[in-house]
Design an enzyme around this catalytic site. Sequence first.
Site, PDB file in Angstrom:
ATOM      1  N   ARG A  60       0.798  -1.216   0.000  1.00  0.00           N
ATOM      2  CA  ARG A  60       0.000   0.000   0.000  1.00  0.00           C
ATOM      3  C   ARG A  60       0.832   1.268   0.000  1.00  0.00           C
ATOM      4  NH1 ARG A  60      -4.992  -0.384   3.972  1.00  0.00           N
ATOM      5  NH2 ARG A  60      -3.260  -0.851   5.339  1.00  0.00           N
ATOM      6  N   LYS A  79       0.935 -18.393   6.743  1.00  0.00           N
ATOM      7  CA  LYS A  79       0.109 -18.721   7.884  1.00  0.00           C
ATOM      8  C   LYS A  79      -0.395 -17.428   8.525  1.00  0.00           C
ATOM      9  CE  LYS A  79       2.529 -18.962  12.235  1.00  0.00           C
ATOM     10  NZ  LYS A  79       3.177 -19.706  13.287  1.00  0.00           N
ATOM     11  N   HIS A 106       6.864 -22.983   7.271  1.00  0.00           N
ATOM     12  CA  HIS A 106       8.323 -22.883   7.096  1.00  0.00           C
ATOM     13  C   HIS A 106       9.056 -24.013   7.833  1.00  0.00           C
ATOM     14  CE1 HIS A 106       7.823 -20.529  10.794  1.00  0.00           C
ATOM     15  NE2 HIS A 106       9.046 -20.917  11.090  1.00  0.00           N
ATOM     16  N   LYS A 139      12.872 -26.617   6.760  1.00  0.00           N
ATOM     17  CA  LYS A 139      14.098 -26.796   7.549  1.00  0.00           C
ATOM     18  C   LYS A 139      14.833 -28.052   7.090  1.00  0.00           C
ATOM     19  CE  LYS A 139      12.368 -24.579  11.738  1.00  0.00           C
ATOM     20  NZ  LYS A 139      13.319 -23.499  11.991  1.00  0.00           N
ATOM     21  N   GLU A 147      10.318 -21.838  22.912  1.00  0.00           N
ATOM     22  CA  GLU A 147      10.821 -20.503  22.577  1.00  0.00           C
ATOM     23  C   GLU A 147      11.157 -19.750  23.862  1.00  0.00           C
ATOM     24  OE1 GLU A 147       8.517 -18.893  18.825  1.00  0.00           O
ATOM     25  OE2 GLU A 147       7.105 -19.584  20.315  1.00  0.00           O
ATOM     26  N   ASP A 197      -1.521 -21.435  16.811  1.00  0.00           N
ATOM     27  CA  ASP A 197      -0.331 -20.798  16.239  1.00  0.00           C
ATOM     28  C   ASP A 197       0.777 -21.812  15.920  1.00  0.00           C
ATOM     29  OD1 ASP A 197       0.936 -18.347  15.480  1.00  0.00           O
ATOM     30  OD2 ASP A 197       2.245 -18.545  17.222  1.00  0.00           O
ATOM     31  N   HIS A 233       2.654 -26.451  12.648  1.00  0.00           N
ATOM     32  CA  HIS A 233       4.051 -26.903  12.675  1.00  0.00           C
ATOM     33  C   HIS A 233       4.229 -28.255  13.368  1.00  0.00           C
ATOM     34  CE1 HIS A 233       4.677 -22.936  11.279  1.00  0.00           C
ATOM     35  NE2 HIS A 233       4.635 -22.335  12.451  1.00  0.00           N
TER      36      HIS A 233
HETATM   37  P1  NAD Z   1       3.097  -6.480   8.271  1.00  0.00           P
HETATM   38  O1  NAD Z   1       1.920  -5.851   8.940  1.00  0.00           O
HETATM   39  O2  NAD Z   1       4.465  -6.158   8.741  1.00  0.00           O
HETATM   40  O3  NAD Z   1       3.050  -6.098   6.717  1.00  0.00           O
HETATM   41  C1  NAD Z   1       1.866  -6.124   5.986  1.00  0.00           C
HETATM   42  C2  NAD Z   1       2.150  -5.751   4.534  1.00  0.00           C
HETATM   43  O4  NAD Z   1       0.922  -5.804   3.818  1.00  0.00           O
HETATM   44  C3  NAD Z   1       2.703  -4.348   4.321  1.00  0.00           C
HETATM   45  O5  NAD Z   1       3.609  -4.410   3.254  1.00  0.00           O
HETATM   46  C4  NAD Z   1       1.468  -3.555   3.923  1.00  0.00           C
HETATM   47  O6  NAD Z   1       1.760  -2.438   3.104  1.00  0.00           O
HETATM   48  C5  NAD Z   1       0.724  -4.581   3.136  1.00  0.00           C
HETATM   49  N1  NAD Z   1      -0.711  -4.319   3.087  1.00  0.00           N
HETATM   50  C6  NAD Z   1      -1.578  -4.142   4.122  1.00  0.00           C
HETATM   51  N2  NAD Z   1      -2.815  -3.905   3.656  1.00  0.00           N
HETATM   52  C7  NAD Z   1      -2.730  -3.916   2.318  1.00  0.00           C
HETATM   53  C8  NAD Z   1      -3.667  -3.726   1.266  1.00  0.00           C
HETATM   54  N3  NAD Z   1      -4.959  -3.467   1.490  1.00  0.00           N
HETATM   55  N4  NAD Z   1      -3.224  -3.841  -0.008  1.00  0.00           N
HETATM   56  C9  NAD Z   1      -1.932  -4.095  -0.269  1.00  0.00           C
HETATM   57  N5  NAD Z   1      -1.010  -4.283   0.671  1.00  0.00           N
HETATM   58  C10 NAD Z   1      -1.401  -4.186   1.950  1.00  0.00           C
HETATM   59  O7  NAD Z   1       2.799  -8.042   8.273  1.00  0.00           O
HETATM   60  P2  NAD Z   1       3.861  -9.249   8.238  1.00  0.00           P
HETATM   61  O8  NAD Z   1       4.326  -9.486   9.614  1.00  0.00           O
HETATM   62  O9  NAD Z   1       4.871  -9.009   7.176  1.00  0.00           O
HETATM   63  O10 NAD Z   1       2.934 -10.477   7.852  1.00  0.00           O
HETATM   64  C11 NAD Z   1       2.431 -10.702   6.546  1.00  0.00           C
HETATM   65  C12 NAD Z   1       1.727 -12.050   6.509  1.00  0.00           C
HETATM   66  O11 NAD Z   1       2.646 -13.062   6.841  1.00  0.00           O
HETATM   67  C13 NAD Z   1       0.588 -12.174   7.525  1.00  0.00           C
HETATM   68  O12 NAD Z   1      -0.411 -12.992   6.966  1.00  0.00           O
HETATM   69  C14 NAD Z   1       1.244 -12.886   8.697  1.00  0.00           C
HETATM   70  O13 NAD Z   1       0.309 -13.635   9.429  1.00  0.00           O
HETATM   71  C15 NAD Z   1       2.192 -13.797   7.962  1.00  0.00           C
HETATM   72  N6  NAD Z   1       3.356 -14.222   8.764  1.00  0.00           N
HETATM   73  C16 NAD Z   1       4.234 -13.298   9.267  1.00  0.00           C
HETATM   74  C17 NAD Z   1       5.321 -13.730   9.989  1.00  0.00           C
HETATM   75  C18 NAD Z   1       6.323 -12.765  10.535  1.00  0.00           C
HETATM   76  O14 NAD Z   1       7.301 -13.230  11.119  1.00  0.00           O
HETATM   77  N7  NAD Z   1       6.159 -11.477  10.387  1.00  0.00           N
HETATM   78  C19 NAD Z   1       5.536 -15.097  10.197  1.00  0.00           C
HETATM   79  C20 NAD Z   1       4.634 -16.011   9.663  1.00  0.00           C
HETATM   80  C21 NAD Z   1       3.544 -15.543   8.938  1.00  0.00           C
END
Ligand code: NAD
Length: 478
Positions: free
Chosen positions: A46, A143, A173, A177, A211, A230, A235
């Site tokens: 965004r 996830k 993920h 591993k 953890e 979670d 996992h």
């Molecule tokens: P985040 O909140 O840091 O980032 C979200 C991203 O989505 C940003 O780039 C934002 O600009 C974009 N976004 C939000 N709304 C939007 C829209 N309407 N249109 C286009 N882009 C949009 O989130 P994150 O931590 O990077 O997580 C992303 C996904 O990965 C989630 O589903 C989360 O559950 C999953 N996930 C994250 C982690 C982690 O370690 N961060 C681990 C496993 C899974």
Amino acid sequence: IPVDPFDLVIFGGTGDLARRKILPGLYRRFVAGQMPADSRIIGAARGELDDAGFQKMVAEAIAEFVPAERQDKAAIKAFLERVGYVSIDAKGTGGWDALKSRMRENVVRAFYFSVAPALFGDLAERLHAHGIADAWSRIVVEKPFGRDLASAKALNAVLAEHFDEHQIYRIDHYLGKETVQNLMAVRFANILFEPLWKAEYIDHVQITVAETVGVEGRGAYYDKSGAMRDMVQNHLMQLLCLIAMEPPYHFDPDAVRDEKLKVIRALDPVKPEDIVRGQYLPGGGQGGYVEHSEDPASRTESYIALKCHISNWRWKNTPFYLRTGKRLRARASEIAITFKEPPHSIFDDAQGWRENVLVIRLQPNEGMNLMMMIKEPGPGGMRLMQVPLDMSFADALGAEAEDIPDAYERLIMDVIRGNQTLFMRGDEVEAAWAWADPIIAGWEARGDRPQGYDPGSSGPEDALMLMHRDGRRWREIK
Ligand code: NAD
């Protein structure tokens, strides 16, 4: 081995996951020569950025999350030349034509949905409506894949409207591993283990994912999830499947996933007395779980231990004990397979006798350990002692171990190759929820409260009892 040239669009390219894992991982594959030079990575999110702005962000992510000795100015510059950005709103109309104009013909198209699952349907629909995705395109979804069976089915249905199952890569993920994949090599490429791999010779299996971190800033998200949703449903369940499954006829995506699915379907319901939930208390100068939660009376579990049974010929009466939690004594993930006693001891002094245990360490220090009995050295007669037959990946592979790709890197390359073996199929995810839902509904209906445990401990007291009453013990978390 380089993969085919690709255009990879990362929706949520400016998010935490992209910055920490996906982008640094792609850089490492580029340096390793696996990402062809004529591949492109397009961030789509965004934020109002241009290519240069996003490249700067990617450079910062590499600086922060790639070890310094792996950073190379020339390589980073060459990598960034392949990186671009399109500002897009998953729910809006702007940006889609710009994205379309960036996509090239005759290369693999992959779309990584690194955004909240609520946006998956919008992305799938718009990719299709704008003619950006075709029958050869792949989508990668993160996830959590639902929070119960109904929501997982709804997500599957929304993706299935626009993509075939063979195009959908659901990331877990843990499956990326190295040691987890090694589990399949150990089981199916050695004759040693498979004949013993059954209830007749295996006393029980322990799967631990411990953890040290707490939920910190993620309290609001975690409160709706908890350790069962979670960690266990995905996992730990995947690890259990790889240990318990029958040999697939071939190392082929559907053959492997068919066998995993059969294991999940054979799981018995878990009895309430075989479940222990915990919540970490304040300690070590830090607040407890509820201090991070928006609900001071939160009953969400930051720890869970379960005893599971698989109702089939191979595993009748061999319990699988699973546990996972936050703020525990150490960060350690392992699978331990404890074998039974020999049928008859020929030694008078069997004092030193202990079970054979095969330990597969996922982190830290990936490797395997087989606990064996030998004679205690010296003239003291025939006394027994236990020693580890130890294989650490870092030692066994030497410098090569440094080049082992991390889970995300490997999985992204598998997406480009079109290999779904290490990704969860829709029916697997649904079966795992069908098993987890009644367990969660049970404790909600009973109004169970999680038991408090001290940070830095190995979990709640009742979890120790879960094994003690069966005459068994958890392995130490260290
Ligand atoms: P985040 O909140 O840091 O980032 C979200 C991203 O989505 C940003 O780039 C934002 O600009 C974009 N976004 C939000 N709304 C939007 C829209 N309407 N249109 C286009 N882009 C949009 O989130 P994150 O931590 O990077 O997580 C992303 C996904 O990965 C989630 O589903 C989360 O559950 C999953 N996930 C994250 C982690 C982690 O370690 N961060 C681990 C496993 C899974």
